[in-house]
Enzyme design. Structure first.
Site, PDB file in Angstrom:
ATOM      1  N   ASP A  40       0.878  -1.167   0.000  1.00 24.19           N
ATOM      2  CA  ASP A  40       0.000   0.000   0.000  1.00 24.19           C
ATOM      3  C   ASP A  40       0.922   1.226   0.000  1.00 24.19           C
ATOM      4  O   ASP A  40       2.055   1.140   0.456  1.00 24.19           O
ATOM      5  CB  ASP A  40      -0.858  -0.060   1.270  1.00 24.19           C
ATOM      6  N   ASP A 240      -1.690  -0.740   5.995  1.00 21.37           N
ATOM      7  CA  ASP A 240      -1.907  -0.146   7.314  1.00 21.37           C
ATOM      8  C   ASP A 240      -3.334   0.338   7.563  1.00 21.37           C
ATOM      9  O   ASP A 240      -3.702   0.598   8.699  1.00 21.37           O
ATOM     10  CB  ASP A 240      -0.987   1.072   7.482  1.00 21.37           C
ATOM     11  N   ASP A 244      -7.290  -1.438   3.787  1.00 21.49           N
ATOM     12  CA  ASP A 244      -6.416  -2.538   3.392  1.00 21.49           C
ATOM     13  C   ASP A 244      -6.852  -3.886   3.970  1.00 21.49           C
ATOM     14  O   ASP A 244      -6.363  -4.920   3.531  1.00 21.49           O
ATOM     15  CB  ASP A 244      -4.978  -2.245   3.843  1.00 21.49           C
TER      16      ASP A 244
HETATM   17  P1  ADP Z   1      -5.040   6.023  -0.234  1.00 21.12           P
HETATM   18  O1  ADP Z   1      -5.061   4.769  -1.031  1.00 21.12           O
HETATM   19  O2  ADP Z   1      -3.848   6.866  -0.592  1.00 21.12           O
HETATM   20  O3  ADP Z   1      -5.168   5.796   1.240  1.00 21.12           O
HETATM   21  P2  ADP Z   1      -7.865   6.896  -0.501  1.00 21.12           P
HETATM   22  O4  ADP Z   1      -8.434   5.714  -1.199  1.00 21.12           O
HETATM   23  O5  ADP Z   1      -8.258   7.116   0.910  1.00 21.12           O
HETATM   24  O6  ADP Z   1      -6.272   6.947  -0.694  1.00 21.12           O
HETATM   25  O7  ADP Z   1      -8.222   8.214  -1.328  1.00 21.12           O
HETATM   26  C1  ADP Z   1      -7.949   8.290  -2.712  1.00 21.12           C
HETATM   27  C2  ADP Z   1      -7.976   9.721  -3.215  1.00 21.12           C
HETATM   28  O8  ADP Z   1      -9.267  10.292  -2.972  1.00 21.12           O
HETATM   29  C3  ADP Z   1      -7.003  10.646  -2.507  1.00 21.12           C
HETATM   30  O9  ADP Z   1      -5.731  10.618  -3.089  1.00 21.12           O
HETATM   31  C4  ADP Z   1      -7.693  12.001  -2.703  1.00 21.12           C
HETATM   32  O10 ADP Z   1      -7.438  12.504  -3.991  1.00 21.12           O
HETATM   33  C5  ADP Z   1      -9.153  11.639  -2.614  1.00 21.12           C
HETATM   34  N1  ADP Z   1      -9.704  11.827  -1.256  1.00 21.12           N
HETATM   35  C6  ADP Z   1     -10.124  10.882  -0.395  1.00 21.12           C
HETATM   36  N2  ADP Z   1     -10.587  11.420   0.742  1.00 21.12           N
HETATM   37  C7  ADP Z   1     -10.413  12.758   0.632  1.00 21.12           C
HETATM   38  C8  ADP Z   1     -10.702  13.898   1.459  1.00 21.12           C
HETATM   39  N3  ADP Z   1     -11.231  13.785   2.671  1.00 21.12           N
HETATM   40  N4  ADP Z   1     -10.388  15.099   0.977  1.00 21.12           N
HETATM   41  C9  ADP Z   1      -9.847  15.255  -0.240  1.00 21.12           C
HETATM   42  N5  ADP Z   1      -9.574  14.248  -1.064  1.00 21.12           N
HETATM   43  C10 ADP Z   1      -9.850  13.018  -0.659  1.00 21.12           C
HETATM   44 MG    MG Z   2      -2.427   3.249   3.721  1.00 23.07          MG
END
Ligand code: ADP
Ligand code: MG
Length: 302
Positions: A40, A240, A244
């Protein structure tokens, strides 16, 4: 007959001393024949402590301060690490935060709400697209910042993009070496993230990973693990986040980052207590050695 449980106990004990928590003997057995490791990105390869580096206005009548004000007012209601970064930046810059209404969390994409009488969206390009909002006004700047391995989130007001925020997260110190060590063992590595493709590729390049699964929605992470398994690979997943957990369970071996969420820790077969990715190779090596011992013991027993 005592040889096998003893070897497992020794392997588990050695692991514990090295910050590798092995939940059961089965985890050791699974670890001995891994072909591919999926990492991840956020919180696993990176520190998971994002901070805002740029605030850019893409509309002539909107100031950077207004962009920060609107986005922080919405993000205050979200628990996402990116949201935290936006709120912290507003506080650092003494930008006010006001109440937002009709708040909606759009998982893996961003947030939506109403501030005064304006509809505000903060999130990924995918989110903007979903609402029919063109990022054109910010396009060049977005590309530039994403190429710097930054996560760019867009801010829109009443259906038009008004600005962007760039957010950076530092790589863990040992991330690159962790990948290199696995490669030397002939283990294929890849990285998975909900983040956009350009940012993901820039980060993967920094750590030396070639294969990237980007823009993966939380519910689809496990499916990516399955797709490698269908190709006949034994897959370990290192993660983490709450997101996941299904992938950690789907993987042949789930390796949780000990500094991550409880749900991920619960889902993993092995926990890297301090969350260092370099420990992944060590955990797999431990499994191999333990099983070599078991085989030798069996040989002598026979
Ligand atoms: P990761 O796999 O990096 O943990 P997420 O699946 O949680 O990412 O989120 C994917 C994308 O969605 C982020 O890179 C961002 O662009 C957008 N995103 C998610 N939650 C938020 C939020 N609260 N505010 C702004 N953008 C968000
Ligand atoms: Mg992560």
């Amino acid at each position: 007959g005592l040889a096998t449980p003893t070897a497992v106990a020794v392997g588990t004990g050695l692991g514990a001393k090295r910050g590798i928590l092995i939940k059961n003997g089965e985890a050791l057995e699974k670890g001995k024949k891994i072909d591919a490791v999926i990492f991840d990105k956020t919180g696993t390869l990176t520190e998971g402590k994002p901070r805002v580096t740029d605030v850019v206005s893409c509309a002539s009548d909107i100031s950077r301060e207004q962009i920060l004000h609107l986005s922080a007012s919405l993000e205050k209601l979200s628990e996402h690490p990116l949201a935290q970064a936006v709120v912290n930046e507003a506080k650092d810059k003494n930008v006010s935060i006001q109440e937002a209404h009709e708040f909606e969390n759009l998982a893996g994409r961003g947030v939506k709400g109403q501030i005064n009488n304006d509809i505000v969206l903060v999130g990924s390009a995918r989110l903007m697209k979903e609402f029919g909002i063109s990022p054109e006004a910010c396009h060049d700047k977005i590309e530039e910042l994403e190429n710097q391995a930054k996560t760019v989130i867009a801010v829109s007001k009443n259906g038009a993009i008004i600005g962007i925020l760039a957010i950076a997260d530092t790589l863990k110190e040992d991330a690159k070496e962790a990948v290199e060590k696995l490669r030397l063992r002939g283990i294929e590595t890849s990285m998975i993230t909900g983040d956009n493709k350009r940012t993901a590729e820039a980060i993967a390049k920094q750590v030396g990973i070639e294969k990237v699964f980007a823009e993966v929605l939380p519910q689809d992470k496990a499916e990516k693990v399955e797709s490698l398994q269908r190709d006949g690979l034994k897959v370990a997943f290192v993660g983490d986040g709450i997101n996941d957990a299904p992938a950690l369970v789907q993987a042949d071996l789930g390796i949780a980052i000990g500094t991550g969420t409880d749900i991920a820790i619960e889902a993993g077969n092995i926990v890297l207590v301090k969350g260092h990715p370099l420990k992944v190779e060590e955990a797999l090596a431990l499994a191999r050695i333990t099983f070599r011992t078991i085989k030798q013991n069996m040989f002598w027993a026979f």
